[in-house]
Design a protein around this motif. Sequence first.
Motif, PDB file in Angstrom:
ATOM      1  N   GLU A 160       0.885  -1.221  -0.148  1.00 21.65           N
ATOM      2  CA  GLU A 160       0.173   0.119  -0.096  1.00 21.65           C
ATOM      3  C   GLU A 160       0.803   1.154  -0.118  1.00 21.65           C
ATOM      4  OE1 GLU A 160      -0.869  -0.747   4.587  1.00 21.65           O
ATOM      5  OE2 GLU A 160      -2.645  -0.645   3.294  1.00 21.65           O
ATOM      6  N   VAL A 161       1.913   1.278   0.710  1.00 22.70           N
ATOM      7  CA  VAL A 161       2.871   2.508   0.654  1.00 22.70           C
ATOM      8  C   VAL A 161       3.580   2.685  -0.781  1.00 22.70           C
ATOM      9  CG1 VAL A 161       5.111   3.375   1.740  1.00 22.70           C
ATOM     10  CG2 VAL A 161       3.306   2.380   3.297  1.00 22.70           C
ATOM     11  N   HIS A 162       3.855   1.413  -1.331  1.00 19.57           N
ATOM     12  CA  HIS A 162       4.376   1.612  -2.750  1.00 19.57           C
ATOM     13  C   HIS A 162       3.297   1.899  -3.767  1.00 19.57           C
ATOM     14  CE1 HIS A 162       5.972  -0.771  -6.467  1.00 19.57           C
ATOM     15  NE2 HIS A 162       6.459   0.452  -6.482  1.00 19.57           N
ATOM     16  N   TYR A 163       2.182   1.601  -3.466  1.00 18.35           N
ATOM     17  CA  TYR A 163       1.109   2.084  -4.244  1.00 18.35           C
ATOM     18  C   TYR A 163       0.972   3.729  -4.229  1.00 18.35           C
ATOM     19  CZ  TYR A 163      -3.464   1.893  -6.951  1.00 18.35           C
ATOM     20  OH  TYR A 163      -4.182   2.138  -7.860  1.00 18.35           O
ATOM     21  N   ALA A 164       0.992   3.899  -3.098  1.00 20.34           N
ATOM     22  CA  ALA A 164       0.634   5.291  -2.682  1.00 20.34           C
ATOM     23  C   ALA A 164       1.667   6.273  -3.337  1.00 20.34           C
ATOM     24  CB  ALA A 164       0.828   5.511  -1.248  1.00 20.34           C
ATOM     25  N   MET A 165       2.986   5.749  -3.335  1.00 20.19           N
ATOM     26  CA  MET A 165       4.006   6.661  -3.978  1.00 20.19           C
ATOM     27  C   MET A 165       3.690   6.714  -5.507  1.00 20.19           C
ATOM     28  SD  MET A 165       5.525   7.937  -1.318  1.00 20.19           S
ATOM     29  CE  MET A 165       4.669   7.293   0.010  1.00 20.19           C
ATOM     30  N   VAL A 166       3.412   5.797  -6.092  1.00 10.25           N
ATOM     31  CA  VAL A 166       3.209   5.595  -7.373  1.00 10.25           C
ATOM     32  C   VAL A 166       2.009   6.552  -8.066  1.00 10.25           C
ATOM     33  CG1 VAL A 166       2.463   4.001  -9.406  1.00 10.25           C
ATOM     34  CG2 VAL A 166       4.299   3.284  -7.713  1.00 10.25           C
ATOM     35  N   PRO A 211      10.082  -1.469  -5.951  1.00  9.70           N
ATOM     36  CA  PRO A 211       9.209  -1.278  -4.613  1.00  9.70           C
ATOM     37  C   PRO A 211      10.167  -0.909  -3.443  1.00  9.70           C
ATOM     38  CG  PRO A 211       8.398  -3.333  -5.856  1.00  9.70           C
ATOM     39  CD  PRO A 211       9.750  -2.824  -6.511  1.00  9.70           C
ATOM     40  N   TRP A 212      11.313  -1.301  -3.645  1.00  9.21           N
ATOM     41  CA  TRP A 212      12.359  -0.974  -2.510  1.00  9.21           C
ATOM     42  C   TRP A 212      12.415   0.321  -2.047  1.00  9.21           C
ATOM     43  CZ3 TRP A 212      16.748   1.441  -1.773  1.00  9.21           C
ATOM     44  CH2 TRP A 212      17.515   1.494  -0.742  1.00  9.21           C
ATOM     45  N   LEU A 213      12.285   1.228  -3.367  1.00  4.31           N
ATOM     46  CA  LEU A 213      12.440   2.576  -3.161  1.00  4.31           C
ATOM     47  C   LEU A 213      11.582   3.222  -2.147  1.00  4.31           C
ATOM     48  CD1 LEU A 213      13.477   3.469  -6.846  1.00  4.31           C
ATOM     49  CD2 LEU A 213      15.012   3.451  -4.892  1.00  4.31           C
ATOM     50  N   SER A 214      10.354   2.466  -2.267  1.00  2.00           N
ATOM     51  CA  SER A 214       9.112   3.179  -1.561  1.00  2.00           C
ATOM     52  C   SER A 214       8.915   2.488  -0.091  1.00  2.00           C
ATOM     53  CB  SER A 214       7.787   2.897  -1.965  1.00  2.00           C
ATOM     54  OG  SER A 214       7.813   3.438  -3.490  1.00  2.00           O
ATOM     55  N   ILE A 215       9.594   1.247  -0.109  1.00  2.00           N
ATOM     56  CA  ILE A 215       9.262   0.339   1.213  1.00  2.00           C
ATOM     57  C   ILE A 215      10.492  -0.235   1.892  1.00  2.00           C
ATOM     58  CG2 ILE A 215       6.990  -0.289   0.531  1.00  2.00           C
ATOM     59  CD1 ILE A 215       7.948  -2.919  -0.226  1.00  2.00           C
ATOM     60  N   GLY A 216      11.608   0.035   1.252  1.00  2.00           N
ATOM     61  CA  GLY A 216      12.959  -0.316   1.973  1.00  2.00           C
ATOM     62  C   GLY A 216      13.248   0.089   3.238  1.00  2.00           C
ATOM     63  N   PHE A 217      12.922   1.251   3.517  1.00  2.02           N
ATOM     64  CA  PHE A 217      13.035   1.682   4.933  1.00  2.02           C
ATOM     65  C   PHE A 217      12.065   1.566   5.930  1.00  2.02           C
ATOM     66  CE2 PHE A 217      16.197   3.907   2.136  1.00  2.02           C
ATOM     67  CZ  PHE A 217      17.463   3.566   2.904  1.00  2.02           C
ATOM     68  N   LEU A 218      10.980   0.947   5.740  1.00  2.00           N
ATOM     69  CA  LEU A 218       9.898   0.731   6.637  1.00  2.00           C
ATOM     70  C   LEU A 218      10.335  -0.384   7.470  1.00  2.00           C
ATOM     71  CD1 LEU A 218       6.956   0.673   4.243  1.00  2.00           C
ATOM     72  CD2 LEU A 218       7.687   2.620   5.333  1.00  2.00           C
ATOM     73  N   LYS A 219       9.708  -0.156   8.641  1.00  2.00           N
ATOM     74  CA  LYS A 219       9.951  -0.768  10.211  1.00  2.00           C
ATOM     75  C   LYS A 219       9.016  -2.285   9.925  1.00  2.00           C
ATOM     76  CE  LYS A 219      11.784   2.638  12.831  1.00  2.00           C
ATOM     77  NZ  LYS A 219      11.742   3.316  13.914  1.00  2.00           N
ATOM     78  N   PHE A 220       9.217  -3.341   9.816  1.00  2.00           N
ATOM     79  CA  PHE A 220       8.343  -4.392   9.690  1.00  2.00           C
ATOM     80  C   PHE A 220       8.123  -5.153  10.985  1.00  2.00           C
ATOM     81  CE2 PHE A 220       9.583  -3.639   5.279  1.00  2.00           C
ATOM     82  CZ  PHE A 220       8.548  -3.716   4.570  1.00  2.00           C
TER      83      PHE A 220
END
Length: 629
Positions: A560-566, A620-629
């Motif tokens: 969802e974060v990746h989709y938001a950025m796109v 997708p890593w550009l958008s979600i690579g630094f998220l805390k899972f």
Amino acid sequence: MTDYMEVAAPTASNAGARNFAGAFRSADRWFGAVVETIAAGLVLVEIGIMLAGVVMRYVFHNPLIWSDELASILFLWLSMLGAVIALRRGEHMRMTGLVSHVGPGARAFLDTIAAVAPLALLALILHPAFDYASEEQIIVTPALEISNAWRAAAIPVGMTLMAVVAAIRLATHHRPALIVAAFATTAVLIAAFWLAGPLLAPLGRTNLIIFFVGVVAANVFTGVPIAFSFALATFGYLALTTSTPMMVMVGRLDEGMSHLILLAVPLFIFLGALIEMTGMARAMIQFLASLLGHVRGGLSYVLIGAMYLVSGISGSKIADMAAIAPVLLPEMRRRGAKPGDLVALLSATGAQTETIPPSIVLITIGSVTGVSIAALFTGGLLPALVVGTALCVVVWRRYRHEDLSHVRRASKREIAKLAIVALPAILLPFVIRTAVVEGVATATEVSTIGIAYAVLMGLLVYRQFPWRRLKSMLVETASLTGAIIFIIGCATAMAWGLTQSGFSQQLAKTMAAIPGGAYGFLAISILAFVVLGSVLEGIPAIVLFGPLLFPIAKQAGVHEVHYAMVVILAMGIGLFAPPFGVGYYGACAISKISPDEGLKHIWSYVAALFIGLAVVAAVPWLSIGFLKF
């Protein structure tokens, strides 16, 4: 000439008409001054309440349990009064690309229609709005223990004031003959739809095309403000094809405007105004210019970097560009840059920085889709950097042969001095983003901290705080807030109507059938949101389609974060790309450069934006690579 003067000589009727119009203008000034003063006061009170809540919670460890509730009540009043001010000033978002290309006579008529349409909607919905507020009397708020009617009354009161404003604007800005013609046309259209009601009901989902495509498109392209276009289509669909009470539509509008996270909108807008007023934005730009001013295309790089730092804080791309353009563009012109290239790059940087926190678009997405604001803030930085790098490549190609023999390189001492001056300003965006991402404070809370920080820096460090500008800044904050939040409310009501019709289920099936899996879904979403961004602008498009498409994206395997950025970057390209993108014309107005001059220069920047967007979508890593899972 003599005969003409004799014909045009003042008569008793002409004098009476002028006196009548003068009375309306006088009433407009008095009315506007009262509403603007109240709205400006509400902005200050909201800042005070939220700041007090933050101090009591984090400093004295004694939270005010009523602060959020009171802020929410006042926020609805602020939003409605802000919508009144925006209507009075003609600042509600509207599509004028087609209207501006017709003849003067047709344009005057369409402008009058665009002024009559809001009045027609308000006349239709005013009674249900009062009924809704009356029904809320029995609900008691949990903390303050007062009737919820105190909050809900903001909707009918605001709509009544908007009706008054719309009537005054008609009397003072449009010719009587055009007003009569516009009222007659509007009445005929409403009567035609009303009489066709029995024929529309059996059509089922075909009505979605009639109202949510046909009626919305007709209103938007005629120049009717987008919020009122959404509301007219929703009202018509619900009233003529369903048995839904209109009070329910008012409730959905209230729901869309009442998310507490949206309180960050006016606070960040005011913070952006403070950054410009106190000289913090200028300090940042001067420091960046000292670092890169001697490089070929250096000031273009500074423009891209400055938009990266400043963007998102004000809540308005126009405000971001207005803070930067007057500082940089004159010097870029003196160095030989073509005016068309300047406005093209300024417009492209507006599209580039849509994902940079604390973007109001990010806050809106979090509000309507439930995606974590902290995650969106974390995910937005790298995509904007990728797109900015693509723009820098275009700048390098265009300016690689620039003559800089007359440009003096700043000394290390000058750079160090400017760095010290700019440091408090440069730190602010990073403090805001870090505080939200690390969970130290919410987006709403950190905005009040930023306001306090900017006031202190302006008073104590930069010694630039013109108090006389304060009221106008507060009024502008209220106006922009009202325009944004009223769109969100109307789009929420429209999205609810689409959902109740079963459209969301049908859309889910259609989108799921797109070949190519996640990447096929992203590709069609990019095309859709580029078009939506050019017609509806970012916020109404995301409020309308975000709740429908984000769950489908998740089912398709897109984070969802990746989709938001796109989708944000896609909407940004649509918003700032001619011929329909209103952001492009805003950049032209700020830079005082003709839109025609920028057309031949902007397409390479648009191509760079698409290349950057393709990279972000593919990785997708550009958008979600630094998220805390």
